[in-house]
Design a protein around this motif. Structure first.
Motif, PDB file in Angstrom:
ATOM      1  N   GLU A  12       0.822  -1.204   0.000  1.00 43.61           N
ATOM      2  CA  GLU A  12       0.000   0.000   0.000  1.00 43.61           C
ATOM      3  C   GLU A  12       0.858   1.257   0.000  1.00 43.61           C
ATOM      4  N   VAL A  13       2.114   1.103   0.401  1.00 44.50           N
ATOM      5  CA  VAL A  13       3.120   2.149   0.214  1.00 44.50           C
ATOM      6  C   VAL A  13       4.365   1.483  -0.374  1.00 44.50           C
ATOM      7  N   ASP A  14       5.222   2.284  -0.999  1.00 40.91           N
ATOM      8  CA  ASP A  14       6.362   1.739  -1.730  1.00 40.91           C
ATOM      9  C   ASP A  14       7.706   1.927  -1.034  1.00 40.91           C
ATOM     10  N   TRP A  15       7.792   2.935  -0.178  1.00 41.44           N
ATOM     11  CA  TRP A  15       9.094   3.344   0.329  1.00 41.44           C
ATOM     12  C   TRP A  15       8.870   3.937   1.701  1.00 41.44           C
ATOM     13  N   TRP A  16       9.698   3.534   2.654  1.00 39.83           N
ATOM     14  CA  TRP A  16       9.613   4.052   4.016  1.00 39.83           C
ATOM     15  C   TRP A  16      10.934   4.733   4.320  1.00 39.83           C
ATOM     16  N   GLU A  17      10.855   6.042   4.596  1.00 39.64           N
ATOM     17  CA  GLU A  17      12.086   6.811   4.757  1.00 39.64           C
ATOM     18  C   GLU A  17      12.895   6.372   5.971  1.00 39.64           C
ATOM     19  N   PHE A  18      12.245   6.207   7.126  1.00 40.61           N
ATOM     20  CA  PHE A  18      12.967   5.867   8.354  1.00 40.61           C
ATOM     21  C   PHE A  18      12.290   4.700   9.064  1.00 40.61           C
ATOM     22  N   PRO A  19      12.468   3.461   8.623  1.00 40.75           N
ATOM     23  CA  PRO A  19      11.890   2.344   9.380  1.00 40.75           C
ATOM     24  C   PRO A  19      12.511   2.255  10.766  1.00 40.75           C
ATOM     25  N   LEU A  20      11.706   1.908  11.738  1.00 45.97           N
ATOM     26  CA  LEU A  20      12.192   1.808  13.110  1.00 45.97           C
ATOM     27  C   LEU A  20      13.254   0.716  13.214  1.00 45.97           C
ATOM     28  N   PRO A  21      14.338   0.976  13.932  1.00 47.71           N
ATOM     29  CA  PRO A  21      15.369  -0.056  14.091  1.00 47.71           C
ATOM     30  C   PRO A  21      14.814  -1.372  14.617  1.00 47.71           C
ATOM     31  N   ASP A  22      13.803  -1.304  15.494  1.00 42.40           N
ATOM     32  CA  ASP A  22      13.215  -2.520  16.054  1.00 42.40           C
ATOM     33  C   ASP A  22      12.599  -3.412  14.980  1.00 42.40           C
ATOM     34  N   LEU A  23      12.130  -2.792  13.886  1.00 46.52           N
ATOM     35  CA  LEU A  23      11.411  -3.544  12.860  1.00 46.52           C
ATOM     36  C   LEU A  23      12.285  -3.957  11.684  1.00 46.52           C
ATOM     37  N   VAL A  24      13.516  -3.458  11.626  1.00 46.35           N
ATOM     38  CA  VAL A  24      14.387  -3.761  10.492  1.00 46.35           C
ATOM     39  C   VAL A  24      14.617  -5.266  10.326  1.00 46.35           C
ATOM     40  N   PRO A  25      14.925  -6.036  11.394  1.00 46.12           N
ATOM     41  CA  PRO A  25      15.129  -7.477  11.187  1.00 46.12           C
ATOM     42  C   PRO A  25      13.927  -8.172  10.562  1.00 46.12           C
ATOM     43  N   MET A  26      12.732  -7.790  10.995  1.00 48.52           N
ATOM     44  CA  MET A  26      11.532  -8.395  10.437  1.00 48.52           C
ATOM     45  C   MET A  26      11.354  -8.010   8.974  1.00 48.52           C
ATOM     46  N   LEU A  27      11.602  -6.736   8.622  1.00 49.21           N
ATOM     47  CA  LEU A  27      11.465  -6.303   7.236  1.00 49.21           C
ATOM     48  C   LEU A  27      12.473  -7.002   6.330  1.00 49.21           C
ATOM     49  N   ARG A  28      13.674  -7.267   6.838  1.00 48.64           N
ATOM     50  CA  ARG A  28      14.690  -7.937   6.026  1.00 48.64           C
ATOM     51  C   ARG A  28      14.261  -9.335   5.599  1.00 48.64           C
ATOM     52  N   LYS A  29      13.380  -9.948   6.365  1.00 52.06           N
ATOM     53  CA  LYS A  29      12.949 -11.312   6.056  1.00 52.06           C
ATOM     54  C   LYS A  29      11.954 -11.369   4.914  1.00 52.06           C
ATOM     55  N   ASN A  30      11.391 -10.220   4.552  1.00 51.32           N
ATOM     56  CA  ASN A  30      10.387 -10.193   3.482  1.00 51.32           C
ATOM     57  C   ASN A  30      11.104 -10.133   2.141  1.00 51.32           C
ATOM     58  N   PRO A  31      10.957 -11.140   1.277  1.00 47.89           N
ATOM     59  CA  PRO A  31      11.683 -11.146   0.000  1.00 47.89           C
ATOM     60  C   PRO A  31      11.249 -10.051  -0.964  1.00 47.89           C
ATOM     61  N   LYS A  32      10.123  -9.416  -0.681  1.00 48.61           N
ATOM     62  CA  LYS A  32       9.645  -8.356  -1.565  1.00 48.61           C
ATOM     63  C   LYS A  32      10.204  -6.984  -1.195  1.00 48.61           C
ATOM     64  N   LEU A  33      11.019  -6.946  -0.140  1.00 46.86           N
ATOM     65  CA  LEU A  33      11.521  -5.671   0.351  1.00 46.86           C
ATOM     66  C   LEU A  33      13.043  -5.614   0.272  1.00 46.86           C
ATOM     67  N   VAL A  34      13.555  -4.385   0.171  1.00 46.86           N
ATOM     68  CA  VAL A  34      14.979  -4.110   0.285  1.00 46.86           C
ATOM     69  C   VAL A  34      15.169  -3.168   1.473  1.00 46.86           C
ATOM     70  N   VAL A  35      16.117  -3.484   2.332  1.00 48.61           N
ATOM     71  CA  VAL A  35      16.441  -2.634   3.474  1.00 48.61           C
ATOM     72  C   VAL A  35      17.925  -2.319   3.404  1.00 48.61           C
ATOM     73  N   ASP A  36      18.274  -1.032   3.509  1.00 44.81           N
ATOM     74  CA  ASP A  36      19.668  -0.644   3.393  1.00 44.81           C
ATOM     75  C   ASP A  36      19.927   0.577   4.277  1.00 44.81           C
ATOM     76  N   ILE A  37      21.212   0.837   4.542  1.00 45.22           N
ATOM     77  CA  ILE A  37      21.597   2.066   5.222  1.00 45.22           C
ATOM     78  C   ILE A  37      21.275   3.238   4.295  1.00 45.22           C
ATOM     79  N   GLN A  38      20.649   4.251   4.847  1.00 44.63           N
ATOM     80  CA  GLN A  38      20.229   5.370   4.003  1.00 44.63           C
ATOM     81  C   GLN A  38      21.412   6.194   3.517  1.00 44.63           C
ATOM     82  N   ASP A  39      22.339   6.522   4.429  1.00 46.91           N
ATOM     83  CA  ASP A  39      23.449   7.401   4.073  1.00 46.91           C
ATOM     84  C   ASP A  39      24.621   7.104   4.989  1.00 46.91           C
ATOM     85  N   ARG A  40      25.797   6.848   4.411  1.00 49.92           N
ATOM     86  CA  ARG A  40      26.972   6.491   5.205  1.00 49.92           C
ATOM     87  C   ARG A  40      27.523   7.667   6.011  1.00 49.92           C
TER      88      ARG A  40
END
Length: 533
Positions: free
Chosen positions: A256-284
């Motif tokens: 229902e949305v395509d891009w999340w600017e700041f996903p909560l750190p608590d939820l990042v591990p769960m989001l990484r498990k979804n094969p339809k999603l990409v999770v990355d560091i925003q800016d080094r």
């Protein structure tokens, strides 16, 4: 229930239960493929990127308004609306020529008078603009495509001032709009950028929408941050405001949305498990947590009270409150310059290192004259990092023996209230929390660091010693001289406690694999981003 457990559980079950939280208009698959929906970090409650330094206004502003110059991913200034510039041998006269074919969204050509009017409005609200105005002889139109800036003495960082992405940016607006008092919000949003603002679809607290400007003339170069050819593939971009992290995570997983600017750190591990999603560091270059302290009113008009805060605060407490247990996501920051910056140094940073000195801090606070008066501490509740920092500060202040008036409010209220010079007891404030992008802390371009008594965002800090070192950096013509100035600046700014740095950390962003072209950068940049359904 533990907050982290609740968020993870809610995100998992939110697939069907939370579907009703999103607007679901009946649109074709083709239209859906041409619309990119972003969950931004905050609501676009106020949309004048000169009137407010709020990042969300700047992030929307780069879609609507173009700039004379732009910073690329190598931190270099590149021409954007400018075709060419000339500077006299003595460095006193700058002549700028605009690219041909530039048009505003209403069809009018972009002229030199628009650039001059826009510079004048921007300069009133920006520390660098004020610096240039202080040495200005004349800023005048030469012809429809050219204007000239004549100075009393050289200003070597001219192009950086006009191209920086630190808020407020020097956006070019039509002269009639740029004539608006810079301390009042504009009522028209006509620009010459790659997207039009769809004011009729703007629902503060819910959505802001932008449509492709078909007459935009991008540069030939490849896009790189705010430089190069800003080619937009989408027909429409929507900022979907979802304050609740679990709901945003559910929306990203269901599409229902395509891009999340700041996903909560608590939820990042769960989001990484979804094969339809990409999770990355925003800016080094990361991000910096900030506690802004009002320098106008007791007790913090006394530097001893401000230094008491630095002696007692624990940066690890602040960083872990937001990032959680992943220690790879944060580092202490004993100063004001981002990790990864060529100017990084720790001069004067001893006050932020080692065991915290609560007894000494209490004595210093007492010497400042503090006698139990309420301290108004603001923290935004819908921005998780701000909320986490605010909770830590409330505990810190109470441990120092201070009487805390905690204002747990929305970001729009913080932005409006922090601009008030009223006493804290009459609607003003003592402390608020925010974050800045690491790019804003690689050089003294941020209004948070300036101490000329004119910036609400740093509590009207006023220090001639700090300003002298900032001026020395801007006057420097070699890296060695710049670095020396930055070392002195870090030391004196900590002595004066222009603001309290809370630490340096990395943030993630997450998007569906149906998006292509998403790149690292301080904030979402939509050039080159395409979508398939």
């Amino acid at each position: 229930m533990d907050r982290r457990v609740f968020l993870k559980s809610a995100a998992k079950v939110g697939i069907g239960a939370m579907a009703g939280s999103f607007p679901a208009p009946a649109i074709s698959l083709r239209a859906a493929a041409r619309t990119v929906k972003l969950v931004p970090h905050a609501d676009l409650a106020n949309f004048d990127p000169i009137w407010t330094p709020a990042y969300i206004a700047r992030n929307a502003g780069v879609l609507v308004w173009d700039m004379l110059y732009g910073i690329d991913a190598r931190l270099q200034v590149q021409r954007q609306m400018v075709e060419a510039e000339e500077v006299s041998a003595d460095g006193l006269t700058w002549t700028f020529r605009l690219r041909p074919g530039l048009r505003f969204h209403d069809g009018d050509p972009v002229l030199a008078r628009d650039a001059v009017a826009s510079i004048n409005r921007w300069a009133v609200r920006d520390p660098l603009g004020l610096m240039i105005k202080a040495v200005e002889n004349e800023l005048a139109v030469v012809d429809d495509r050219s204007f000239r800036w004549v100075l009393k003495r050289p200003y070597p960082k001219m192009l950086l001032a006009l191209g920086k992405m630190t808020t407020p940016c020097c956006f070019v607006m039509p002269a009639r709009i740029a004539a608006t008092d810079p301390f009042k919000q504009i009522t028209e949003h006509v620009g010459s950028g790659p997207m039009r603002f769809v004011r009729g679809d703007w629902l503060p607290g819910a959505m802001a929408a932008f449509e492709k400007f078909v007459d935009y003339v991008p540069r030939e170069e490849e896009a790189s941050w705010l430089a190069g050819g800003k080619r937009i593939a989408a027909d429409r971009i929507e900022f979907i405001i979802i304050p609740d992290g679990a709901t945003a995570a559910a929306g990203l997983q269901t599409g229902e949305v395509d891009w999340w600017e700041f996903p909560l750190p608590d939820l990042v591990p769960m989001l990484r498990k979804n094969p339809k999603l990409v999770v990355d560091i925003q800016d080094r270059l990361g991000n910096v947590g900030i506690m802004s302290i009002n320098h106008l009113f007791p007790p913090f008009n006394d530097v001893r009270a401000r230094r008491a805060i630095l002696m007692a605060l624990s940066q690890p407490d602040y960083m872990q409150a937001f990032t959680g247990d992943d220690k790879s996501l944060w580092r202490p920051l004993p100063g004001f310059i981002s990790h990864g910056s060529p100017y990084y140094n720790e001069d004067g940073g001893e006050i932020l290192k080692g065991a915290r000195q609560f007894d000494a801090a209490k004595r210093l606070l007492s010497q400042s004259g503090y006698a139990g008066e309420p301290v108004v501490c603001m923290a935004t509740q819908e921005i998780p990092s701000h909320k986490a920092f605010g909770d830590v500060t409330v505990d810190l202040l109470k441990r120092l023996g201070m009487n805390v008036d905690f204002a747990a409010v929305d970001w729009g209220t913080v932005v409006a209230r922090r601009a008030q010079k009223k006493p804290p007891s009459q609607g003003g404030w003592h402390i608020f929390h925010t974050t800045v992008y690491g790019i804003d802390c690689v050089a003294p371009t941020s209004p948070f660091l300036h101490a000329d008594g004119k910036s609400a965002v740093n509590g009207w800090a006023d220090s001639t010693a700090v300003e002298a070192e900032i001026a020395a950096w801007f006057d420097a013509t070699s890296f060695e001289a710049e670095h020396a100035a930055m070392r002195r600046l870090n030391k004196v700014a900590l002595e004066q406690v222009v603001y309290a740095p809370l630490g340096w950390y990395l943030r993630h962003h997450a998007w569906r694999r149906s998006l292509a072209g998403v790149a690292q950068g301080p904030f979402p940049m939509f050039w080159g981003v395409s979508k398939t359904v």
